[in-house]
Design an enzyme around this catalytic site. Structure first.
Site, short mmCIF file in Angstrom:
data_model
loop_
_atom_site.label_atom_id
_atom_site.label_comp_id
_atom_site.label_asym_id
_atom_site.label_seq_id
_atom_site.Cartn_x
_atom_site.Cartn_y
_atom_site.Cartn_z
N TYR A 475 0.70 -1.57 0.33
CA TYR A 475 -0.06 -0.42 -0.25
C TYR A 475 0.65 0.99 0.20
O TYR A 475 0.50 2.48 0.22
CB TYR A 475 -0.99 -0.37 1.63
CG TYR A 475 -1.51 -1.29 1.18
CD1 TYR A 475 -3.03 -1.29 0.09
CD2 TYR A 475 -1.77 -2.25 1.98
CE1 TYR A 475 -3.45 -2.80 -0.01
CE2 TYR A 475 -2.24 -3.88 2.34
CZ TYR A 475 -3.31 -3.44 1.44
OH TYR A 475 -4.11 -5.09 1.66
N HIS A 476 2.16 1.23 -0.62
CA HIS A 476 2.77 2.01 -0.15
C HIS A 476 3.03 2.71 -2.03
O HIS A 476 4.43 3.08 -2.10
CB HIS A 476 3.79 2.02 0.43
CG HIS A 476 4.09 1.82 1.68
ND1 HIS A 476 5.00 0.73 2.58
CD2 HIS A 476 2.78 1.67 2.59
CE1 HIS A 476 4.70 1.21 4.15
NE2 HIS A 476 3.38 1.17 3.34
#
Length: 546
Positions: A475-476
């Protein structure tokens, strides 16, 4: 929207939550929390509204698109001297216990929809499921809340003022970041990381340093989450209007000689018709005073999407959607990256245990690998899975973002090209070998009361296939509005006037263990830079206009 609950209903809810009936509690919340017309303001927060009429046709010194991780501290800072419209496509989280209470960490990931959920689901062209925030506070409202600064090397390469960076980090930390008290699970993870050779143990630290450390958290001692929107309390609330549940469709421009100048924004109700649009504008300066900006802080998917919908991007792609070309800027949507992650589940069968975000991190192999332990919910009935996860910090593989249609509420199409480069695949094999050591450690076995069953091969060639099949997002994701190809070092969009981008889309890598701390800092940092820039411009103008 404000949610109101009567005292007897609250007592009933608490009695349900006290046991393992979280599913019933969750349904109770959805059914019995009734919306009212006014929004909760919290302590010192600026006015928040979903009423379009309150901003329709009005002018502001600055318009910030996206009330997320960078957008909120930016708005707070600019409001010290200027009027600010902060426009957010989602709603307010302040009366939503499933967002702000630590016991519900991970729950927003379990329930998503097209237009209203606080997390918006998308699947990249790689076939990997992913999420983006759709709520005031952005992803800082739904993520794991682990806080760690960028490395000193990253800050130097970015060319940032190190003193101002430190002050901006401290400004954030004094309001919304805390030192955690380690749980039994986190203590076990800490011991497992050290047992696997991720040394030294650095204790508690804000900094991104090699070894094992305890990081900051946005959860306080009462298990309440603090978010980027809390930083709005640091601004001049009389100078900020927060418009919720409104999605920007495109930027409004006017011509000034040979250059396009931003006039304002065109937006829709997030739950309304795409054909019913509204506008808000930048204030027009008097005499030679400089004009403010529209600043896109809509995230690594949202900001390049808005540029494309506004006619800024590769000519051929815009022609496919009959979008009039404003500027042929080929870098928009390019250099998209996500950090490949590999999770190892410690027990195949879910168990009743409260979710836990990570409190400890292992930073290994010259900062290339980031290792953490999670307890994540798999359903609303309080069942969770424990996992040890690892990510590749510096992948070489890159992808791109393109429009799917012209509805700004719909996700664009994004390809991250996970493990496409041979170097990334080789390093993924090394990642799996390291995370296996952590998961199979004596410390984890003691915590579980048994050895975890980690059915992962040791054959390097088979591990390559394992990586391809099991790669996940951390999720980066970032990129799409890179410095040099889309924006300059002051975050101004190249080739137009009055438009900047400030969020994860401008990053060429994910700083630190995760980007949240640095994006929070960057909102404050760049806000101060803009204030100084305006002050210097005004002083210069006064010298020439006595």
């Amino acid at each position: 929207m404000e949610w109101k609950m009567k005292i007897p209903e609250m007592e009933l809810l608490l009695s349900v939550i006290h046991g393992h009936g979280l599913l019933a509690a969750f349904i109770f919340l959805l059914v019995n929390l009734s919306p009212s017309s006014s929004l909760s303001q919290g302590n010192g927060l600026p006015r928040m509204t979903s009423n379009i009429k309150e901003v329709l046709g009005k002018s502001f010194d600055y318009i910030i698109v996206g009330g997320g991780t960078a957008g909120c501290p930016l708005a707070a800072t600019l409001s010290e001297k200027f009027s600010v419209l902060l426009i957010e496509r989602g709603g307010s989280p302040y009366e939503n216990p499933t967002v702000l209470d630590k016991k519900y960490f991970g729950f927003p990931f379990l329930q998503t929809d097209d237009f209203s959920s606080v997390a918006q689901r998308f699947i990249s062209k790689d076939g990997v499921p992913n999420l983006r925030g759709r709520v005031l506070g952005g992803t800082s409202t739904i993520n794991a809340g682990f806080y760690s600064r960028a490395s000193a090397d990253f800050i130097k390469r970015a060319g940032w003022d190190e003193k101002l960076v430190k002050e901006a980090y401290e400004w954030v930390e004094s309001k919304i970041v805390f030192k955690p008290l380690l749980t039994k699970w986190s203590s076990a993870v800490k011991s497992a990381l050290l047992e696997a050779g991720i040394l030294p143990f650095n204790g508690f630290s804000w900094d991104h340093i090699a070894g094992t450390k305890i990081g900051g958290t946005v959860f306080d001692a009462d298990r309440k989450r603090h978010i980027s929107a809390d930083l709005l309390e640091r601004g001049n609330s009389s100078n900020i209007v927060v418009l919720l549940n409104a999605t920007v469709k495109n930027i409004v421009f006017q011509r000034d000689g040979n250059k396009s100048v931003v006039r304002g924004i065109r937006f829709i109700k997030s739950n309304g018709s795409i054909n019913q649009t509204y506008e808000a504008y930048l204030s027009q300066p008097e005499n030679s005073s400089p004009q403010g900006d529209v600043i896109l802080s809509a995230g690594a998917l949202g900001s390049p999407q808005i540029l494309l919908l506004s006619g800024i991007g590769p000519r051929g792609h815009l022609e496919n959607f009959s979008i009039p070309l404003l500027l042929d800027l080929k870098g928009v949507g390019q250099d998209m990256q996500d950090n490949p992650g590999i999770p190892l589940i410690l027990r195949a069968k879910p168990e009743y245990r409260l979710p836990e975000p990570p409190q400890v991190v292992g930073i290994a192999k010259d900062f290339k690998f980031i290792v953490e332990g999670f307890v994540l919910p798999v359903s609303f009935n309080a069942t969770t899975l424990m996992r040890i996860s690892i990510k590749l910090a510096f992948p070489e593989s890159k992808g791109k973002l393109e429009l799917n249609n012209t509805d700004p509420r719909q996700n664009p199409v994004v390809l991250f090209s996970y493990l496409a480069e041979e170097k990334d695949l080789r390093e993924c094999v090394q990642m799996v070998q390291l995370v296996k050591k952590v998961a199979r450690s004596r410390s984890i076995a003691r915590f579980l009361g048994t050895k975890p069953r980690i059915n992962v091969t040791s054959n390097p060639n088979e591990l390559r296939n394992f990586c391809r099949k099991n790669v996940r997002t951390y999720y980066h994701f970032h990129g799409g509005c890179s410095i040099g190809s889309v924006i300059d070092r002051d975050y101004r969009v190249i080739g137009v006037k009055g438009l900047r981008v400030l969020d994860g889309s401008t990053l060429s890598e994910s700083p630190g263990t995760n980007p949240m701390a640095t994006l929070l800092m960057l909102g404050r940092y760049q806000g101060i830079k803009i204030l100084k820039e305006r002050e210097n411009a005004s002083a210069f103008g006064n010298q020439h206009h006595p």
